[in-house]
Design a protein around this motif. Structure first.
Motif, PDB file in Angstrom:
ATOM      1  N   THR A 244       0.855  -1.190   0.000  1.00  0.00           N
ATOM      2  CA  THR A 244       0.000   0.000   0.000  1.00  0.00           C
ATOM      3  C   THR A 244       0.888   1.236   0.000  1.00  0.00           C
ATOM      4  O   THR A 244       2.046   1.178   0.403  1.00  0.00           O
ATOM      5  CB  THR A 244      -0.960   0.013   1.213  1.00  0.00           C
ATOM      6  OG1 THR A 244      -1.782   1.167   1.144  1.00  0.00           O
ATOM      7  CG2 THR A 244      -0.206   0.023   2.529  1.00  0.00           C
ATOM      8  N   ASP A 245       0.352   2.358  -0.493  1.00  0.00           N
ATOM      9  CA  ASP A 245       1.122   3.599  -0.582  1.00  0.00           C
ATOM     10  C   ASP A 245       0.309   4.706   0.089  1.00  0.00           C
ATOM     11  O   ASP A 245      -0.608   5.253  -0.503  1.00  0.00           O
ATOM     12  CB  ASP A 245       1.380   3.915  -2.065  1.00  0.00           C
ATOM     13  CG  ASP A 245       2.286   5.122  -2.249  1.00  0.00           C
ATOM     14  OD1 ASP A 245       2.692   5.728  -1.242  1.00  0.00           O
ATOM     15  OD2 ASP A 245       2.586   5.467  -3.413  1.00  0.00           O
ATOM     16  N   LYS A 246       0.580   4.969   1.368  1.00  0.00           N
ATOM     17  CA  LYS A 246      -0.187   5.953   2.139  1.00  0.00           C
ATOM     18  C   LYS A 246       0.626   7.239   2.273  1.00  0.00           C
ATOM     19  O   LYS A 246       1.841   7.246   2.089  1.00  0.00           O
ATOM     20  CB  LYS A 246      -0.517   5.407   3.527  1.00  0.00           C
ATOM     21  CG  LYS A 246      -1.449   4.217   3.502  1.00  0.00           C
ATOM     22  CD  LYS A 246      -2.861   4.659   3.135  1.00  0.00           C
ATOM     23  CE  LYS A 246      -3.744   3.458   2.874  1.00  0.00           C
ATOM     24  NZ  LYS A 246      -4.945   3.809   2.122  1.00  0.00           N
ATOM     25  N   SER A 247      -0.052   8.339   2.639  1.00  0.00           N
ATOM     26  CA  SER A 247       0.679   9.609   2.734  1.00  0.00           C
ATOM     27  C   SER A 247       0.261  10.420   3.952  1.00  0.00           C
ATOM     28  O   SER A 247      -0.798  10.211   4.531  1.00  0.00           O
ATOM     29  CB  SER A 247       0.463  10.427   1.468  1.00  0.00           C
ATOM     30  OG  SER A 247      -0.904  10.698   1.328  1.00  0.00           O
ATOM     31  N   TYR A 248       1.136  11.340   4.337  1.00  0.00           N
ATOM     32  CA  TYR A 248       0.853  12.291   5.406  1.00  0.00           C
ATOM     33  C   TYR A 248       1.437  13.641   4.997  1.00  0.00           C
ATOM     34  O   TYR A 248       2.070  13.748   3.939  1.00  0.00           O
ATOM     35  CB  TYR A 248       1.445  11.819   6.740  1.00  0.00           C
ATOM     36  CG  TYR A 248       2.951  11.754   6.779  1.00  0.00           C
ATOM     37  CD1 TYR A 248       3.627  10.630   6.322  1.00  0.00           C
ATOM     38  CD2 TYR A 248       3.704  12.819   7.270  1.00  0.00           C
ATOM     39  CE1 TYR A 248       5.014  10.571   6.347  1.00  0.00           C
ATOM     40  CE2 TYR A 248       5.085  12.771   7.302  1.00  0.00           C
ATOM     41  CZ  TYR A 248       5.734  11.640   6.841  1.00  0.00           C
ATOM     42  OH  TYR A 248       7.099  11.585   6.854  1.00  0.00           O
ATOM     43  N   SER A 249       1.208  14.677   5.832  1.00  0.00           N
ATOM     44  CA  SER A 249       1.738  16.012   5.529  1.00  0.00           C
ATOM     45  C   SER A 249       2.638  16.491   6.661  1.00  0.00           C
ATOM     46  O   SER A 249       2.454  16.086   7.806  1.00  0.00           O
ATOM     47  CB  SER A 249       0.608  17.031   5.391  1.00  0.00           C
ATOM     48  OG  SER A 249      -0.206  16.698   4.320  1.00  0.00           O
ATOM     49  N   THR A 250       3.560  17.387   6.319  1.00  0.00           N
ATOM     50  CA  THR A 250       4.399  18.001   7.340  1.00  0.00           C
ATOM     51  C   THR A 250       3.513  18.634   8.409  1.00  0.00           C
ATOM     52  O   THR A 250       2.545  19.308   8.076  1.00  0.00           O
ATOM     53  CB  THR A 250       5.264  19.102   6.716  1.00  0.00           C
ATOM     54  OG1 THR A 250       5.904  18.555   5.571  1.00  0.00           O
ATOM     55  CG2 THR A 250       6.303  19.617   7.691  1.00  0.00           C
ATOM     56  N   GLY A 251       3.821  18.385   9.668  1.00  0.00           N
ATOM     57  CA  GLY A 251       3.045  19.002  10.748  1.00  0.00           C
ATOM     58  C   GLY A 251       1.932  18.107  11.282  1.00  0.00           C
ATOM     59  O   GLY A 251       1.350  18.406  12.319  1.00  0.00           O
ATOM     60  N   ASP A 252       1.623  17.000  10.584  1.00  0.00           N
ATOM     61  CA  ASP A 252       0.608  16.074  11.109  1.00  0.00           C
ATOM     62  C   ASP A 252       1.083  15.500  12.438  1.00  0.00           C
ATOM     63  O   ASP A 252       2.284  15.337  12.660  1.00  0.00           O
ATOM     64  CB  ASP A 252       0.372  14.905  10.128  1.00  0.00           C
ATOM     65  CG  ASP A 252      -0.494  15.330   8.949  1.00  0.00           C
ATOM     66  OD1 ASP A 252      -0.897  16.513   8.921  1.00  0.00           O
ATOM     67  OD2 ASP A 252      -0.748  14.487   8.078  1.00  0.00           O
ATOM     68  N   ARG A 253       0.115  15.213  13.327  1.00  0.00           N
ATOM     69  CA  ARG A 253       0.490  14.669  14.633  1.00  0.00           C
ATOM     70  C   ARG A 253      -0.125  13.291  14.890  1.00  0.00           C
ATOM     71  O   ARG A 253       0.287  12.574  15.775  1.00  0.00           O
ATOM     72  CB  ARG A 253       0.062  15.641  15.752  1.00  0.00           C
ATOM     73  CG  ARG A 253       0.998  16.840  15.878  1.00  0.00           C
ATOM     74  CD  ARG A 253       2.337  16.402  16.439  1.00  0.00           C
ATOM     75  NE  ARG A 253       3.384  17.397  16.260  1.00  0.00           N
ATOM     76  CZ  ARG A 253       4.238  17.408  15.242  1.00  0.00           C
ATOM     77  NH1 ARG A 253       4.179  16.486  14.310  1.00  0.00           N
ATOM     78  NH2 ARG A 253       5.171  18.332  15.152  1.00  0.00           N
ATOM     79  N   ASP A 254      -1.179  12.937  14.144  1.00  0.00           N
ATOM     80  CA  ASP A 254      -1.822  11.652  14.366  1.00  0.00           C
ATOM     81  C   ASP A 254      -1.788  10.845  13.070  1.00  0.00           C
ATOM     82  O   ASP A 254      -2.322  11.276  12.052  1.00  0.00           O
ATOM     83  CB  ASP A 254      -3.264  11.856  14.816  1.00  0.00           C
ATOM     84  CG  ASP A 254      -3.904  10.529  15.146  1.00  0.00           C
ATOM     85  OD1 ASP A 254      -3.388   9.832  16.041  1.00  0.00           O
ATOM     86  OD2 ASP A 254      -4.898  10.172  14.484  1.00  0.00           O
ATOM     87  N   PHE A 255      -1.118   9.687  13.128  1.00  0.00           N
ATOM     88  CA  PHE A 255      -0.930   8.874  11.927  1.00  0.00           C
ATOM     89  C   PHE A 255      -1.622   7.523  12.050  1.00  0.00           C
ATOM     90  O   PHE A 255      -1.390   6.626  11.260  1.00  0.00           O
ATOM     91  CB  PHE A 255       0.571   8.656  11.681  1.00  0.00           C
ATOM     92  CG  PHE A 255       1.366   9.926  11.660  1.00  0.00           C
ATOM     93  CD1 PHE A 255       1.506  10.656  10.490  1.00  0.00           C
ATOM     94  CD2 PHE A 255       1.975  10.405  12.814  1.00  0.00           C
ATOM     95  CE1 PHE A 255       2.233  11.834  10.475  1.00  0.00           C
ATOM     96  CE2 PHE A 255       2.709  11.576  12.802  1.00  0.00           C
ATOM     97  CZ  PHE A 255       2.831  12.301  11.633  1.00  0.00           C
ATOM     98  N   ARG A 256      -2.461   7.362  13.082  1.00  0.00           N
ATOM     99  CA  ARG A 256      -2.976   6.023  13.390  1.00  0.00           C
ATOM    100  C   ARG A 256      -3.860   5.464  12.273  1.00  0.00           C
ATOM    101  O   ARG A 256      -3.827   4.269  11.997  1.00  0.00           O
ATOM    102  CB  ARG A 256      -3.733   6.056  14.719  1.00  0.00           C
ATOM    103  CG  ARG A 256      -2.797   6.241  15.912  1.00  0.00           C
ATOM    104  CD  ARG A 256      -3.558   6.229  17.228  1.00  0.00           C
ATOM    105  NE  ARG A 256      -2.678   6.491  18.359  1.00  0.00           N
ATOM    106  CZ  ARG A 256      -2.312   7.700  18.763  1.00  0.00           C
ATOM    107  NH1 ARG A 256      -2.758   8.777  18.135  1.00  0.00           N
ATOM    108  NH2 ARG A 256      -1.508   7.856  19.790  1.00  0.00           N
TER     109      ARG A 256
END
Lengths: 425, 369
Positions: A244-256
């Motif tokens: 799988t290929d998931k993403s987040y952004s700079t500054g995110d705090r919750d990745f659950r």
């Protein structure tokens, strides 16, 4: 309504008279006779190859003196935001220059290093590099850590025809413009961002024998995107599966949420090519939701602030350099650096050192120290034995060299593998 | 009838002289351009500093319009500079396909004017949008609101992929030159001075001196504040255009609030509310850190003191000393004028002021010296 008077005219005349005088005087000033150097005049045209005149030396680019000490320039952020990077790089360069001079210099001529501070500001770079070239008459420039400040210097060195080597700017646009043109006089001794993704894919697939890996990328950073795309390409080419290929952004705090989805795809490892500021949280939350597959990343993880986190132990990262490399060149460098500065070097010191040594090597091989010749000599560098590995400069002016894979063990980065670049690239 | 005719003639002569004056300035700048660029008179490094100085003069003089003349403390100038720099660079990068060296001078000038217009208009609109809500605030509150807006602009740019995000824009066409930079700087000075002597300028000063009294006298204070804010932002946008097309690469990190503070330092150092002071402040802030590079390294009890790192400390110390000895800035409230100069000249040559018998409105209260 008589509001206008001739005092207006008088006040204007006061301006006109000096202007006219200035105009009258200006054409009287004769520019000095044309110098042999083209520095300061028209931009160097990369297509026009200079015809060799004396001793086969190129007339293209900067024209260097043939006797006396060889002036070389360095600009770094010695104050300001990234002064730490600037200082460690500077130390590496100073050590290299001292060693080269102690060993007899370049064909009997000693190197003379001019260092200028750019205050870690991109807008200060053009004047600083102009000063190095036009006042200190440097024959080569050792560039910056930050890619932005190396790119800011590129138009200046191209214009004066003075080669520049960046020790550690990894952004692709440093040596190649967005239009795909190669910057004539700009080189680097580090690999570019995507190579780290390639190296980690090779390591996980070939060395660790993994077949199923998930990607968790930062969509806000070019760096992360570059690593993730290269990793995906190499890993699938080798027959592996990206679960799988998931993403987040700079500054995110919750990745659950994303981590739970990654866990559900059942990967053997998770590639997280981000910066240390988020990676610490990601690692901790992954362990919390029971995602126990090892994590992997790039040099963006390399910060002491996350090295001691329990969740990070066992993870792998690619980096430029490892202090516990078994290579004697590296061991000698670490010892010399500790003796000279009283502290251990980091990757930036090693890259600064390599950039200087590679420049010296090119100077010995170059037909002359003129801009065109020196540039060609740097471009022809093959298997230069640097402390960060054997360096070959490719046709895109990037260094082709091995990456080291480190594993976090008890708060320390331990060298587990060295990934050689593909022979073709 | 006769009076009307004389009036027309006067007007025509006055316009003609203005045209001659402007044309003269342009010609002088055009003549200076190749002369300075050839390195015959001035070293390329100092030439580069001269260009930086021109951009800083534009920034300081335009900020002085808000902070000095209108009395509103703004910390968003770098943000508007960024708007001008980014929009114009995006424009020239995408609209200009031919390499600049293949263009004729007239074509280059057209592109430069186009870029300047794009930058000025977008920065002006940004200033207008930011100004409307924030100029309701006063003093410290306004300062914090503008600080916030400045950062919003920067972070917004950081998040727009189209303009490169954190990696910025590079390989911007090199359109900027000595001529354009100093033309805009001189234009900014002239506009600033002309605004001040106009009736609108008096209204702006009234807002600074006492907003309630100005309102009571019928001055639409909010309108004037927003107009000056937008006008000043447009000029800052032009400075951004010139800087972008000179450095050829721009990054959001160049436009943090520290850059705004640097511009404020120029204005306050020169003397808040003085155009001459803003010019002087900009020149000093540009020259001091560079001039201090020439202080050689020295040794104290075996320790080598590297001036490279310490010069910024000395620079800051000099600023402190200047502010302690001249709290209102170098020229607090005073302006350069030919009257002031002729008065000094008069004192030197005749030992007495020369403009004693000029009408009071021509003497000018706050003349230099």
């Amino acid at each position: 309504m008589q509001t206008y008077s001739f005092s207006n005219i008088k006040s204007v005349a006061r301006w006109i008279v000096p202007s006219m005088l200035a105009l009258a005087v200006l054409p009287g000033c004769q520019p000095p006779p044309q110098q042999t150097t083209n520095a300061g005049n028209a931009p160097a045209t990369p297509t026009a190859q200079g015809t060799p005149t004396t001793g086969g030396a190129s007339t293209e680019g900067n024209q260097a003196p043939t006797t006396g000490d060889i002036p070389i320039g360095e600009y770094n952020g010695l104050t300001g935001e990234t002064a730490g990077f600037g200082k460690t790089t500077h130390n590496g360069i100073v050590l290299a220059v001292e060693e080269i001079n102690a060993a007899g210099g370049i064909n009997g001529r000693k190197l003379k290093l001019f260092t200028l501070d750019d205050e870690s500001k991109p807008e200060k770079v053009p004047p600083v590099v102009t000063k190095l070239i036009t006042q200190n008459d440097v024959v080569a420039v050792l560039g910056e850590v930050a890619s932005s400040r190396t790119i800011a210097a590129a138009p200046v060195v191209d214009r004066y025809g003075v080669p520049m080597i960046s020790p550690s700017s990894t952004n692709t646009a440093v040596t190649v413009t967005p239009n795909g043109n190669i910057r004539d006089y700009v080189f680097r001794v580090c690999y570019i961002d995507p190579f780290q993704g390639e190296a980690m894919a090779k390591f996980l697939h070939d060395t660790k024998g993994l077949k199923r890996v998930a990607i968790f990328r930062n969509i806000k950073e070019d760096y992360s995107k570059g690593l993730a795309d290269a990793f995906m390409k190499t890993f699938t080419e080798k027959g592996g599966t990206i679960t799988t290929d998931k993403s987040y952004s700079t500054g995110d705090r919750d990745f659950r949420a994303q981590l739970t989805a990654i866990k559900a795809s059942n990967p053997q490892a998770v590639f997280v090519p981000g910066y240390y500021s988020e990676v610490g949280l990601i690692a901790r939350q992954a362990k919390e939701i029971g995602l126990n597959a090892p994590l992997a990343g790039g040099d963006g993880w390399d910060d002491p602030s996350i090295a001691n986190l329990p969740a990070i132990q066992g993870s792998y990262i690619t980096n430029h350099y490892s202090m516990d490399s078994k290579d004697p060149r590296s061991a000698n460098f670490v010892a010399a650096y500790k003796k000279r500065f009283g502290q251990a070097p980091n990757a930036l010191s090693a890259l600064g050192y390599d950039a200087t040594k590679l420049l010296a090597d090119a100077m010995k091989r170059a037909k002359s120290l003129n801009g065109g010749d020196l540039r060609d000599a740097i471009a022809e560098t093959k298997n230069f034995p640097g402390v960060t590995g054997d360096i070959t400069i490719n046709d895109q002016h990037n260094a082709v060299k091995p990456a080291v894979v480190l594993q976090y063990q008890n708060g320390k980065q331990v060298l587990v593998d060295t990934i050689q670049p593909a022979a073709s690239s | 009838m006769k009076s009307a005719a004389a009036h027309t003639i006067h007007t025509m002569i006055s316009w003609l002289l203005k045209a001659v004056w402007i044309a003269g300035t342009i010609l002088v700048l055009l003549a200076l351009q190749p002369l300075l660029q050839s390195g015959a008179i001035i070293d390329p490094y100092w030439f580069r500093i001269l260009l930086l100085m021109g951009i800083n003069v534009t920034l300081a003089v335009s900020l002085n319009l808000i902070n000095g003349f209108c009395g509103q403390f703004s910390i968003a100038h770098a943000g508007f500079m960024a708007v001008g720099a980014y929009t114009s660079s995006y424009f020239t990068l995408h609209a200009l396909y031919t390499p600049v060296r293949n263009l004729s001078f007239a074509q280059q000038a057209t592109w430069m004017i186009g870029a300047l217009l794009v930058g000025a208009v977008t920065a002006g609109i940004a200033g207008f949008i930011v100004g409307i809500p924030s100029l309701r605030l006063r003093g410290d509150y306004l300062a914090i609101a503008t600080l916030g807006f400045g950062e919003i602009i920067r972070v917004a740019i950081l998040n727009i992929e189209e303009v490169g995000g954190a990696s910025g824009l590079s390989d911007i066409p090199p359109l900027s030159s000595f001529f354009w930079i100093w033309l805009i700087a001189l234009m900014t000075i002239a506009l600033s001075r002309n605004l001040l002597v106009s009736s609108h300028g008096r209204a702006v000063l009234a807002v600074r001196e006492d907003e309630i009294a100005a309102e009571a006298l019928g001055v639409p204070t909010t309108k004037y504040k927003v107009i000056v804010f937008a006008f000043s932002s447009a000029l800052a946008g032009m400075a951004g255009v010139l800087a972008a097309h000179l450095d050829l690469s721009i990054y959001p990190s160049s436009f943090t609030f520290l850059r705004s503070i640097e511009i404020i330092v120029m204005v306050i150092l020169g003397g808040l509310g003085s155009t001459t002071g803003a010019v002087l402040g900009a020149a000093l802030v540009t020259l001091l850190p560079e001039g201090l590079r020439y202080v050689p390294a020295f040794t104290v009890r075996g320790y080598v003191v590297e001036m490279q790192a310490w010069r910024m400390v000395i620079y800051s110390l000099l600023l402190i000393v200047l502010m302690l000895t001249r709290p209102r800035g170098l020229l607090g409230g005073m302006e350069w004028s030919w009257h002031g100069l002729s008065r000094i000249g008069g004192r030197w040559f005749r030992g007495r002021p020369s403009d004693r018998n000029l009408p009071p409105e021509e003497q000018g209260e706050g003349d230099l010296l």
